[in-house]
Design an enzyme around this catalytic site. Structure first.
Site, PDB file in Angstrom:
ATOM      1  CE  LYS A 140      -3.812   2.179   2.838  1.00 43.01           C
ATOM      2  NZ  LYS A 140      -4.897   1.498   3.931  1.00 43.01           N
ATOM      3  CB  SER A 182      -7.772   2.899   2.924  1.00 45.12           C
ATOM      4  OG  SER A 182      -7.719   2.993   3.611  1.00 45.12           O
ATOM      5  CB  SER A 220      -8.394   0.558   5.648  1.00 43.03           C
ATOM      6  OG  SER A 220      -8.678   1.421   5.570  1.00 43.03           O
TER       7      SER A 220
HETATM    8  N1  GLN Z   1     -12.860   3.629   6.730  1.00 43.07           N
HETATM    9  C1  GLN Z   1     -12.693   4.031   7.851  1.00 43.07           C
HETATM   10  C2  GLN Z   1     -11.747   5.353   7.961  1.00 43.07           C
HETATM   11  O1  GLN Z   1     -12.600   5.441   6.676  1.00 43.07           O
HETATM   12  C3  GLN Z   1     -10.889   2.895   7.956  1.00 43.07           C
HETATM   13  C4  GLN Z   1     -10.251   3.729   7.388  1.00 43.07           C
HETATM   14  C5  GLN Z   1      -9.011   2.920   7.589  1.00 43.07           C
HETATM   15  O2  GLN Z   1      -8.861   1.780   8.244  1.00 43.07           O
HETATM   16  N2  GLN Z   1      -7.319   2.815   7.049  1.00 43.07           N
HETATM   17  O3  GLN Z   1     -11.082   5.418   8.633  1.00 43.07           O
END
Ligand code: GLN
Length: 484
Positions: free
Chosen positions: A76, A151, A175
């Site tokens: 990532k 994400s 994410s």
């Molecule tokens: N979707 C969650 C957020 O927007 C989790 C994001 C993540 O785990 N990096 O905070």
């Protein structure tokens, strides 16, 4: 060759039937052919990857063996791999290159894994769909008009599309698990502290964890064992108990394993197709000897509020370092404050700005007690819910999400709707406990995931449970409708 499993390729490499260079070339080739459409990759250094693959082949030939030696992996693009860009999906980091490698990346490299790409993500890992990347969203390989989930969108798509058998993402509130559920792959969010955060760009430090992604739990185990454990550069790291069991995941039945079904996770709003696949998966585990019972986690209803208050507070502090002075792009202006304001205004996207503003508000005098401190207290209550449940059961099974991957644009106009996509994934991170998402079948052609949650440091048991399930089912082997 594309789309093989890490475990199979491990055997092929060890037997001399496959070469790392061959696997890496096949992965790079697949990226070239498919990524114009899928948009999972933000950066590559092909010469470097091929060089590393040849080194891995030499080590294999000299008789060396490690769980990941010669296996391609993608990272990532919020993880540091020395020399390559770390964009975090943001314009504000234009031109920034990693001066060092993250501990997890360093450990993979030392064991001979070969990174082949940096992958797309929601800007600074804030998002649930992949659509908040400043470089355009990745697509779901199961349906081009749907989001892959975020994400860690690009890392999950890369595994689903067969670019690489292993990927690293990061999971702050879901994410790796949410996109894994949307794209039919397996993803682990370890116990907080089991994987070092050194070299992972901070979003919300008390919640951030690196998460390995692969087709199966057995594949994940190969990479996880190599990366886990203490790191003097991250004071929150802990040692992983039973790490030696990762080298050969136990594949027995589930006799006597007590699994709790939290009432609060199976209420209204779950799509019928999702519910019936979850029930079928639970039946498989029952047939394997697991004992299911209903449990209650009563403070679950505060989880989204708690998560988004704490997350944005930490974001507002962590993101202050992107000021145009130290990293990335700088926008010219007459004075220093104007330069900083200009750089941040042009460099950061709407969602990131929204969170910085919300977090700054939560932490400001007069609101700190009402919001930040209260959220910390709710976090304790949520953690205590889990503690109580684990007095009765060994682990918990829940949905990953209420529905399958949604169409592009369905939630971008409504931040609250996007936040609610995380309703089942934010609780375990608040408690710091490990959780995993695994495929349980297709509903109208789109993947559905089941989440397993365990007590702190039960990571190996979670992977063993998933492996036992995957030993008698084929859902994780289903691949999206892409060219071979
Ligand atoms: N979707 C969650 C957020 O927007 C989790 C994001 C993540 O785990 N990096 O905070």
């Amino acid at each position: 060759m594309a789309g093989g499993s890490a475990v199979d390729w491990r055997e092929g490499l060890d037997a001399g039937d496959l070469s790392s260079e061959g696997l890496v070339r096949a992965g790079l080739d697949r990226i070239r052919r498919l990524d114009g459409q899928l948009h999972a990759v933000l950066a590559m250094d092909e010469d470097r990857s091929l060089g590393l693959a040849r080194q891995a082949d030499a080590r294999l030939q000299s008789g060396e063996r490690t769980p990941v030696l010669g296996l391609p992996v993608v990272l990532k693009d919020n993880l540091h791999w020395s020399g390559l860009q770390v964009s975090c999906g943001s314009r504000v980091l234009d031109g920034y290159r990693a001066p060092y490698s993250a501990t997890v990346v360093e450990r993979l490299l030392a064991a001979g894994a070969v990174p082949i790409a940096k992958t797309n993500l929601d800007e600074f890992a804030m998002g649930s769909s992949g659509e908040y990347s400043a470089f355009g969203a990745a697509c779901n390989p199961w349906s081009p008009d749907r989001v892959p989930g975020g994400s860690s969108s690009g890392s999950v798509v890369a595994v689903a599309a067969g670019y690489a058998p292993l990927a690293l993402g990061s999971d702050t509130g879901g994410s790796v698990r949410l996109p894994a559920g949307f794209c039919n792959v397996t993803a682990l969010r370890p116990t907080y502290g089991v994987l070092s955060r050194f070299g992972l760009t901070a979003m919300a430090s008390s919640l951030d964890q690196v998460g390995p992604i692969a087709r199966s739990a057995a594949d994940i185990a190969l990479a996880f064992g190599v990366m886990a454990g203490l790191d003097p550069r991250d004071g929150t790291t802990v040692d992983l108990p039973n790490r030696e069991r990762l080298n050969r995941l136990w594949a027995g039945d589930l006799k006597g394993l007590r699994i709790g079904l939290p009432r609060e996770y199976f209420g209204e709003g779950i799509e019928a197709g999702v519910r019936s696949l979850l029930e079928a998966a639970i039946q498989v585990m029952k047939d394997q000897g697991a004992l299911f019972r209903e449990v209650s986690l009563p403070h679950t209803r505060y989880a989204i509020d708690t998560y988004y208050l704490l997350c944005t507070s930490e974001v507002s502090s962590n993101l202050s370092r992107f000021d145009g002075v130290r990293f990335g792009s700088r926008k010219a202006a007459a004075t220093l404050p104007e330069m900083i304001a200009e750089t941040r205004d042009r460099g950061l996207g709407d969602e990131v700005k929204r969170r910085i503003l919300l977090g700054t508000f939560c932490l400001s005098r007069g609101y700190y007690d009402a919001f930040y401190l209260k959220a910390l207290k709710a976090r304790t209550l949520i953690t205590q819910d889990f503690d109580r449940a684990f007095e009765e059961v060994d682990l918990l099974a829940t949905p990953v999400s209420a529905g399958t991957a949604f169409p592009f644009g369905a939630k971008t106009e409504d931040p609250m709707a996007m936040y609610l996509a995380d309703v089942f994934t934010v609780t375990a991170p608040l408690a710091g406990i490990p959780c995993l998402s695994l495929p349980v079948g297709l509903s109208s052609g789109m993947p559905v995931g089941l989440q397993l949650i365990g007590p702190a440091l039960s990571d190996v048991m979670l992977l063993e449970t998933a492996h036992a399930f995957q030993s008698v089912t084929h859902h994780h082997l289903a691949t999206p409708p892409l060219p071979a």
